[in-house]
Design a protein around this motif. Structure first.
Motif, mmCIF file in Angstrom:
data_model
loop_
_atom_site.group_PDB
_atom_site.id
_atom_site.type_symbol
_atom_site.label_atom_id
_atom_site.label_comp_id
_atom_site.label_asym_id
_atom_site.label_seq_id
_atom_site.Cartn_x
_atom_site.Cartn_y
_atom_site.Cartn_z
ATOM 1 N N ASN A 1 46.103 -53.951 -6.528
ATOM 2 C CA ASN A 1 47.537 -54.155 -6.794
ATOM 3 C C ASN A 1 48.308 -54.607 -5.559
ATOM 4 O OD1 ASN A 1 47.254 -53.106 -9.541
ATOM 5 N ND2 ASN A 1 47.040 -51.096 -8.551
ATOM 6 N N GLU A 2 47.734 -55.538 -4.816
ATOM 7 C CA GLU A 2 48.413 -56.064 -3.627
ATOM 8 C C GLU A 2 49.782 -56.616 -3.994
ATOM 9 O OE1 GLU A 2 48.006 -56.182 -0.443
ATOM 10 O OE2 GLU A 2 46.047 -55.245 -0.306
ATOM 11 N N GLY A 3 50.777 -56.278 -3.177
ATOM 12 C CA GLY A 3 52.120 -56.784 -3.387
ATOM 13 C C GLY A 3 52.960 -55.954 -4.340
ATOM 14 N N ASN A 4 52.335 -54.955 -4.982
ATOM 15 C CA ASN A 4 53.062 -54.069 -5.887
ATOM 16 C C ASN A 4 53.273 -52.743 -5.173
ATOM 17 O OD1 ASN A 4 53.857 -52.231 -7.875
ATOM 18 N ND2 ASN A 4 52.573 -53.172 -9.459
ATOM 19 N N MET A 5 54.480 -52.515 -4.652
ATOM 20 C CA MET A 5 54.721 -51.342 -3.821
ATOM 21 C C MET A 5 54.680 -50.037 -4.621
ATOM 22 S SD MET A 5 54.823 -52.236 -0.717
ATOM 23 C CE MET A 5 55.599 -50.866 0.147
ATOM 24 N N ALA A 6 54.705 -50.126 -5.931
ATOM 25 C CA ALA A 6 54.613 -48.905 -6.733
ATOM 26 C C ALA A 6 53.168 -48.507 -7.009
ATOM 27 C CB ALA A 6 55.370 -49.096 -8.045
ATOM 28 N N ARG A 7 52.234 -49.482 -6.969
ATOM 29 C CA ARG A 7 50.862 -49.175 -7.399
ATOM 30 C C ARG A 7 49.802 -49.578 -6.373
ATOM 31 N NH1 ARG A 7 48.562 -51.278 -11.738
ATOM 32 N NH2 ARG A 7 47.476 -49.310 -12.157
ATOM 33 N N GLN A 8 50.213 -50.131 -5.237
ATOM 34 C CA GLN A 8 49.247 -50.525 -4.208
ATOM 35 C C GLN A 8 48.383 -49.347 -3.785
ATOM 36 O OE1 GLN A 8 50.016 -52.513 -0.256
ATOM 37 N NE2 GLN A 8 51.677 -53.418 -1.444
ATOM 38 N N ILE A 9 47.114 -49.598 -3.543
ATOM 39 C CA ILE A 9 46.252 -48.593 -2.920
ATOM 40 C C ILE A 9 45.084 -49.313 -2.273
ATOM 41 C CG2 ILE A 9 44.767 -48.107 -4.933
ATOM 42 C CD1 ILE A 9 45.026 -45.080 -4.069
ATOM 43 N N ALA A 10 44.626 -48.799 -1.130
ATOM 44 C CA ALA A 10 43.550 -49.446 -0.381
ATOM 45 C C ALA A 10 42.559 -48.393 0.089
ATOM 46 C CB ALA A 10 44.115 -50.218 0.812
ATOM 47 N N PHE A 11 41.296 -48.800 0.197
ATOM 48 C CA PHE A 11 40.211 -47.920 0.621
ATOM 49 C C PHE A 11 39.431 -48.625 1.728
ATOM 50 C CE2 PHE A 11 41.190 -47.412 -3.823
ATOM 51 C CZ PHE A 11 41.189 -46.042 -4.057
ATOM 52 N N CYS A 12 39.569 -48.138 2.929
ATOM 53 C CA CYS A 12 38.891 -48.766 4.072
ATOM 54 C C CYS A 12 37.717 -47.887 4.509
ATOM 55 C CB CYS A 12 39.871 -48.932 5.235
ATOM 56 S SG CYS A 12 39.130 -49.714 6.689
ATOM 57 N N PRO A 13 36.480 -48.410 4.493
ATOM 58 C CA PRO A 13 35.361 -47.609 5.000
ATOM 59 C C PRO A 13 35.527 -47.377 6.499
ATOM 60 C CG PRO A 13 34.668 -49.884 4.586
ATOM 61 C CD PRO A 13 36.075 -49.760 4.082
ATOM 62 N N LEU A 14 35.520 -46.128 6.913
ATOM 63 C CA LEU A 14 35.770 -45.782 8.306
ATOM 64 C C LEU A 14 34.486 -45.898 9.114
ATOM 65 C CD1 LEU A 14 38.196 -42.736 7.989
ATOM 66 C CD2 LEU A 14 38.708 -44.975 8.994
ATOM 67 N N ALA A 15 34.461 -46.864 10.013
ATOM 68 C CA ALA A 15 33.285 -47.064 10.863
ATOM 69 C C ALA A 15 32.970 -45.781 11.624
ATOM 70 C CB ALA A 15 33.537 -48.213 11.840
ATOM 71 N N GLY A 16 31.680 -45.503 11.770
ATOM 72 C CA GLY A 16 31.260 -44.327 12.519
ATOM 73 C C GLY A 16 31.286 -43.046 11.724
ATOM 74 N N THR A 17 31.650 -43.134 10.441
ATOM 75 C CA THR A 17 31.716 -41.950 9.580
ATOM 76 C C THR A 17 31.169 -42.326 8.204
ATOM 77 O OG1 THR A 17 33.838 -42.256 8.440
ATOM 78 C CG2 THR A 17 33.930 -41.461 10.708
ATOM 79 N N GLY A 18 31.059 -41.343 7.334
ATOM 80 C CA GLY A 18 30.727 -41.598 5.940
ATOM 81 C C GLY A 18 31.949 -41.593 5.059
ATOM 82 N N MET A 19 33.134 -41.635 5.658
ATOM 83 C CA MET A 19 34.383 -41.507 4.913
ATOM 84 C C MET A 19 35.059 -42.848 4.676
ATOM 85 S SD MET A 19 36.076 -38.072 6.612
ATOM 86 C CE MET A 19 36.122 -38.723 8.286
ATOM 87 N N PHE A 20 36.013 -42.821 3.764
ATOM 88 C CA PHE A 20 36.959 -43.906 3.550
ATOM 89 C C PHE A 20 38.344 -43.407 3.952
ATOM 90 C CE2 PHE A 20 33.592 -45.366 0.865
ATOM 91 C CZ PHE A 20 33.752 -46.742 0.709
ATOM 92 N N GLN A 21 39.165 -44.312 4.461
ATOM 93 C CA GLN A 21 40.585 -44.031 4.659
ATOM 94 C C GLN A 21 41.341 -44.614 3.470
ATOM 95 O OE1 GLN A 21 43.326 -46.380 7.241
ATOM 96 N NE2 GLN A 21 43.340 -44.550 8.533
ATOM 97 N N ILE A 22 42.054 -43.750 2.743
ATOM 98 C CA ILE A 22 42.903 -44.206 1.641
ATOM 99 C C ILE A 22 44.308 -44.422 2.169
ATOM 100 C CG2 ILE A 22 43.870 -43.640 -0.615
ATOM 101 C CD1 ILE A 22 41.517 -41.904 -1.194
ATOM 102 N N GLN A 23 44.910 -45.551 1.791
ATOM 103 C CA GLN A 23 46.284 -45.858 2.174
ATOM 104 C C GLN A 23 47.041 -46.313 0.938
ATOM 105 O OE1 GLN A 23 44.590 -48.978 4.468
ATOM 106 N NE2 GLN A 23 45.407 -48.186 6.393
ATOM 107 N N GLY A 24 48.300 -45.921 0.851
ATOM 108 C CA GLY A 24 49.098 -46.398 -0.267
ATOM 109 C C GLY A 24 50.530 -45.933 -0.186
ATOM 110 N N PRO A 25 51.482 -46.773 -0.624
ATOM 111 C CA PRO A 25 52.884 -46.356 -0.658
ATOM 112 C C PRO A 25 53.114 -45.308 -1.729
ATOM 113 C CG PRO A 25 52.625 -48.524 -1.655
ATOM 114 C CD PRO A 25 51.286 -48.153 -1.096
#
Length: 504
Positions: free
Chosen positions: A209-233
């Motif tokens: 949902n890029e460009g939609n500030m109500a529904r945007q969400i992103a999942f970035c695989p965090l280098a050096g870990t087994g985790m993801f970083q979730i980001q969203g408005p």
């Protein structure tokens, strides 16, 4: 009678800025205490981008190879469509490294891993942060700062020469000093969370949902870990459930998928984006650094990197004055760093506006390689230069050869706590040696050779030029051999005067 101090410097805050300053002071043999009111290290990923200029700084501080070993490059951006298809693209402009700029891509290292390596480096230098120690009051006079430190181990009154507040956006030090922190709230509230999840591959930075500030969400695989970083408005008001269940519900609603499962949450935060800049960086013997002096939206990965720049600029100046340089040298910290932070604030805000439109492209503007101090009172050219490399600019790298035949980099000569004076086709001995400055000569009788012309290309020296590089890797002065008296005056002003100069 000489007053006794518990340390030369008290650093309040053991985040990236405080740790960088501590490392720099430690390698210079300057006494300090590094305190942190939290009971232990920060364990979130917040500032994960290490820009090329910061990579150069970390190379000098001795931790770049370790950071690369535990980190990684940014993955391509994968924009998921509502129909289940997606398109991949690079958010970063890819340019190959050059002789003068060996690092051209941001490095991804979660902040807790970066700070962990910085603490490791600090321990190698014989120091460590004091967690659970809080600055609760201080006062200053013409000679020093009296600080009241509290903690579970008891209260302590410390007398130090200088205090540095690297204690974050809600800085206690800034508050006590009464320094205004003007700026604005940017009308964006967001979450950031470090999670373990299933259902997404680790080969891309997944965006929905890029460009939609109500529904945007992103999942970035965090280098050096087994985790993801979730980001969203998120909405500007109201409580946000950052538990496994709460985040799982948000993910399902925003992705319209039921195959992405949150397994655990390591760290999560909801925050409002601000752009603020302290009116002053210094009051007497007290300084601000890092988020205490400036806070940015996270777009473009500028906050942590600008904080490192603060520490790298301030460290050598504190050390020089502690070693006898004129006190006026410390005035140049605010003079140089505050305009840089103002520019970075504007850039991060501009990139946030682009993000709202779904534009994530990043190019050279975020690399911080073009940061410089050409307007600084520490920038000297005699005679003045027009175009090309100027005093105050970042000192470029260059592959060169030593007289013994070995291939080296110019950065190898600059690495360390010293100043470096480079002479081009000059007479050896024209500048007397002194403690704290290394002298190298390019030319037929020099100790360095520019066989491939990389030094000439980057520095554009004229025969007889002397180029003085500061301890933080910026050009301090470019002076012709006919103006050696001017160079000697400059050296004295930064604490590099000849021992016994002016004596009978």
């Amino acid at each position: 009678m000489t007053e006794e101090f518990a340390a030369d410097v008290l650093i309040c805050g053991a985040g990236a800025a405080g740790l960088a300053l501590a490392i720099d002071l430690a390698r210079r043999g300057i006494s300090f205490r590094l305190i942190e009111k939290m009971g232990g290290p920060f364990h979130g990923s917040r500032g994960k981008g290490i820009q090329p200029r910061t990579q150069e700084i970390f190379e000098d501080l001795g931790i770049l190879d370790r950071l690369v070993a535990i980190g990684g490059s940014y993955p391509p951006e994968r924009r998921h469509r509502d129909d289940g298809s997606y398109v991949d693209s690079d958010a970063m402009t890819h340019e190959p490294p050059t002789a003068s700029e060996p690092y051209h891509l941001p490095l991804m290292v979660p902040q807790f891993l970066t700070e962990g390596l910085m603490r490791e480096r600090l321990e190698e230098l014989g120091h460590r942060p004091e967690f659970g120690r809080e600055l609760v009051g201080f006062g200053q006079d013409a000679d020093g700062v009296t600080a009241h430190v509290a903690g579970t181990a008891g209260d302590e009154i410390l007398r130090v020469r200088w205090l540095v507040g690297a204690d974050g956006g809600r800085s206690f030090v800034r508050h006590v000093l009464g320094i205004d922190f003007p700026g604005k709230t940017l009308g964006v509230r967001a979450i950031v969370a470090d999670v373990v999840l299933t259902g997404l591959t680790r080969d891309a930075w997944h965006r929905f949902n890029e460009g939609n500030m109500a529904r945007q969400i992103a999942f970035c695989p965090l280098a050096g870990t087994g985790m993801f970083q979730i980001q969203g408005p998120i909405p500007l008001e109201g409580d946000i459930d950052l538990s496994v269940e709460g985040l799982a519900a948000m993910v399902a609603e925003r992705t319209n998928r039921n195959d992405i499962h949150i397994q655990s949450v390591s760290w999560a935060s909801a925050y409002s984006m601000n752009a603020r800049l302290a009116d002053r960086y210094r009051v007497g013997r007290v300084f601000l650094a890092g988020d205490a002096a400036h806070i940015h939206p996270p777009t473009g990965g500028q906050g942590l990197n600008t904080s490192i720049q603060d520490a790298y600029n301030l460290g050598w100046k504190l050390a020089a004055v502690a070693d006898g340089a004129p006190e006026t040298l410390l005035d140049t910290y605010e003079e140089e760093c505050r305009p840089v932070a103002a520019a970075m604030l504007g850039l991060a805000t501009k990139l946030l506006d682009a993000l709202k439109r779904g534009d994530m492209r990043r190019s050279r503007e975020v690399h911080q390689l073009d940061i410089g101090y050409p307007e600084s009172s520490l920038a000297l050219e005699q005679p003045s230069r027009i175009g090309g490399l100027l005093a105050g600019d970042r000192a470029p790298d260059a592959p060169i050869r030593g007289a013994a035949g070995q291939s080296i980099r110019l950065f190898d000569l600059l690495k360390g706590a010293h100043w470096t004076l480079l002479g081009y086709e000059v007479e050896r001995g024209a500048v007397p040696p002194r403690r704290g400055m290394h002298i190298h000569i390019f030319g037929s009788k020099g100790d360095m050779f520019d066989d491939e012309g990389h030094f000439r290309d980057a520095y554009a020296p004229a025969a007889g030029d002397w180029i003085l590089v500061r301890p933080d890797g910026y050009i301090g002065a470019i002076v012709a051999s006919a103006d050696m008296e001017t160079l000697e005056t400059y050296l004295a002003q930064v604490g590099l005067g000849l021992v016994g100069a002016g004596c009978d």
